[in-house]
Design a protein around this motif. Structure first.
Motif, short mmCIF file in Angstrom:
data_model
loop_
_atom_site.label_atom_id
_atom_site.label_comp_id
_atom_site.label_asym_id
_atom_site.label_seq_id
_atom_site.Cartn_x
_atom_site.Cartn_y
_atom_site.Cartn_z
N LEU A 64 -20.61 -1.04 10.64
CA LEU A 64 -21.76 -0.90 10.25
C LEU A 64 -22.65 -1.59 11.35
N GLU A 65 -22.32 -2.79 11.52
CA GLU A 65 -22.87 -3.50 12.79
C GLU A 65 -22.81 -2.67 14.09
N MET A 66 -21.68 -2.15 14.47
CA MET A 66 -21.32 -1.49 15.74
C MET A 66 -22.00 -0.28 15.86
N LEU A 67 -22.45 0.30 14.59
CA LEU A 67 -23.01 1.75 14.60
C LEU A 67 -24.60 1.31 14.79
N GLY A 68 -25.03 0.30 14.55
CA GLY A 68 -26.46 -0.22 14.64
C GLY A 68 -27.33 -0.08 13.34
N ALA A 69 -26.64 0.14 12.55
CA ALA A 69 -27.09 0.08 11.05
C ALA A 69 -27.73 -0.97 10.41
N ILE A 70 -26.94 -2.18 10.63
CA ILE A 70 -27.37 -3.39 10.09
C ILE A 70 -27.10 -4.53 11.22
N GLU A 71 -27.89 -5.61 11.09
CA GLU A 71 -27.55 -6.79 12.02
C GLU A 71 -27.71 -8.11 10.85
N LEU A 72 -26.64 -8.85 11.09
CA LEU A 72 -26.20 -9.78 9.83
C LEU A 72 -26.31 -11.28 10.49
N GLU A 73 -26.70 -12.29 9.99
CA GLU A 73 -26.83 -13.70 10.61
C GLU A 73 -25.97 -14.39 9.72
N ALA A 74 -24.93 -15.08 10.18
CA ALA A 74 -24.24 -15.82 9.23
C ALA A 74 -24.54 -17.37 9.38
N ARG A 75 -24.66 -18.05 7.87
CA ARG A 75 -25.57 -19.33 7.93
C ARG A 75 -24.35 -20.13 7.02
N LYS A 91 -31.82 -7.30 9.98
CA LYS A 91 -32.13 -6.14 10.66
C LYS A 91 -31.36 -5.10 9.75
N LYS A 92 -32.24 -3.77 9.78
CA LYS A 92 -31.56 -2.53 9.12
C LYS A 92 -32.12 -1.47 9.54
N ASP A 93 -31.32 -0.38 9.76
CA ASP A 93 -31.69 0.96 10.35
C ASP A 93 -31.72 1.79 9.07
N VAL A 94 -32.73 2.16 8.07
CA VAL A 94 -32.74 2.82 6.97
C VAL A 94 -32.05 4.09 7.39
N SER A 95 -32.44 5.01 8.45
CA SER A 95 -32.11 6.15 8.54
C SER A 95 -30.59 6.41 8.74
N VAL A 96 -30.09 5.30 9.56
CA VAL A 96 -28.62 5.21 9.98
C VAL A 96 -28.04 4.87 8.57
N LEU A 97 -28.38 4.25 7.74
CA LEU A 97 -27.55 3.67 6.49
C LEU A 97 -27.66 4.94 5.69
N LEU A 98 -28.72 5.57 5.70
CA LEU A 98 -28.80 7.16 4.89
C LEU A 98 -27.72 7.82 5.10
#
Length: 307
Positions: free
Chosen positions: A53-64, A73-80
């Motif tokens: 999902l990260e590779m396809l640009g659908a989401i960007e995560l931050e590890a804490r 960050k998320k691209d709703v259209s890509v996730l859909l």
């Protein structure tokens, strides 16, 4: 790259993307263990799906660290697209008033903002719209808050997913009278009632409570002609219908119960089948302010309706 979605990790990514659609930016996402438990997948598969999902640009995560991973960050259209969710089809009242034209325009605007295409169908009678919603002919239905609450009692398994403000469904209801010399519904009058509309039916019955009147069953769209031809003496009607407002004498309700109920009839809601979690997630993303802003612009004549 999209061919990867047919892999084991890709199929897992479809399910995980549905979960992530309902998570707001800045919020923590479920842990790998959580996804494993809810989806019945192995840790390696879940980890691979998230990386995909990260590779396809659908989401960007931050590890804490021990706090977990957060969605920044998320691209709703890509996730859909990844989730395989097709265009939604909704059903709403016939757009015979500026209010409804504005609401339809706002719904389309709201989904366009999410890069999501939808289709709208139009059907008279809130009861009819909720009935077809249960058959899954449509993905969501737009009705008043009162109709939604009545429908949920009648049809188990329906949920209100989105509510708008007072005045978003109708400005108000009034009593329309064929005789301009009359100031209220009186005993002996013939009063039009459309039982497919919970709003019109409930208000009419409350306003006529204790009065010896004849309730005449009609189609809501026939009320205008029946009043005009003096085949009925009175009817409760939507005040946003310009044609009727300009033609007939209108008065306020006498019944305090009817007056109170009209608040619920003025608020628009979106109702879905509770079992359809993917639809609920998509509707929950709809920005209420975008919808209402477009509706008010159409009502004010500041933009053309587009639906």
């Amino acid at each position: 790259m999209w061919e990867i979605l047919y892999s084991k990790n890709g199929l897992a990514a479809k399910n995980i993307s549905l979960e992530l659609l309902g998570i707001e930016l800045g919020h923590k996402i479920p842990t790998v263990s959580d996804f494993c438990d809810s989806l019945g997948l192995g840790r390696g598969t879940v980890q691979g799906a998230i990386k995909l999902l990260e590779m396809l640009g659908a989401i960007e995560l931050e590890a804490r660290g021990h706090l977990g991973s957060f969605l920044i960050k998320k691209d709703v259209s890509v996730l859909l697209d990844i989730s395989g969710t097709g265009p939604l089809v909704g059903v709403m009242p016939l757009p015979y008033s500026k209010k409804y034209e504005g609401l339809a325009t706002g719904i389309v605007d709201g989904f366009n903002h999410l890069n999501k295409r939808i289709s709208l169908a139009y059907m008279r009678g809130a009861s009819n719209r909720l009935e077809v919603l249960k058959t899954r002919r449509y993905d969501f239905a737009i009705v008043s808050k009162l109709a939604a609450e009545e429908g949920i009692k009648l049809h188990k398994g329906l949920d209100i997913v989105k509510s708008f403000e007072l005045g978003s469904y109708v400005s108000c209801h009034k009593v329309f009278l064929a005789d301009p010399t009359k100031a209220k519904i009186e005993p002996g009058m013939r009063v039009g009632i459309d039982r497919s509309s919970p709003d019109q039916t409930n208000i009419t019955i409350l306003e006529c409570e204790g009065l010896d009147v004849q309730l005449v069953d009609l189609n809501y769209m026939q009320l205008f002609e029946m009043l005009k031809e003096n085949k009925i003496d009175a009817a409760v009607w939507n005040f946003d219908e310009v044609r009727s407002v300009e033609t007939f004498h209108t008065v306020d309700f006498q019944s305090e119960k009817a007056k109170k109920l009209t608040k619920k009839t003025s608020e628009a809601t979106i109702v879905v089948d509770a079992s359809r979690t993917e639809v609920k997630k998509q509707i929950s993303l709809l920005n209420t302010e975008i919808v209402l802003h477009a509706q008010k612009m159409v009502e004010a004549g500041e933009r053309f309706p587009q639906y």
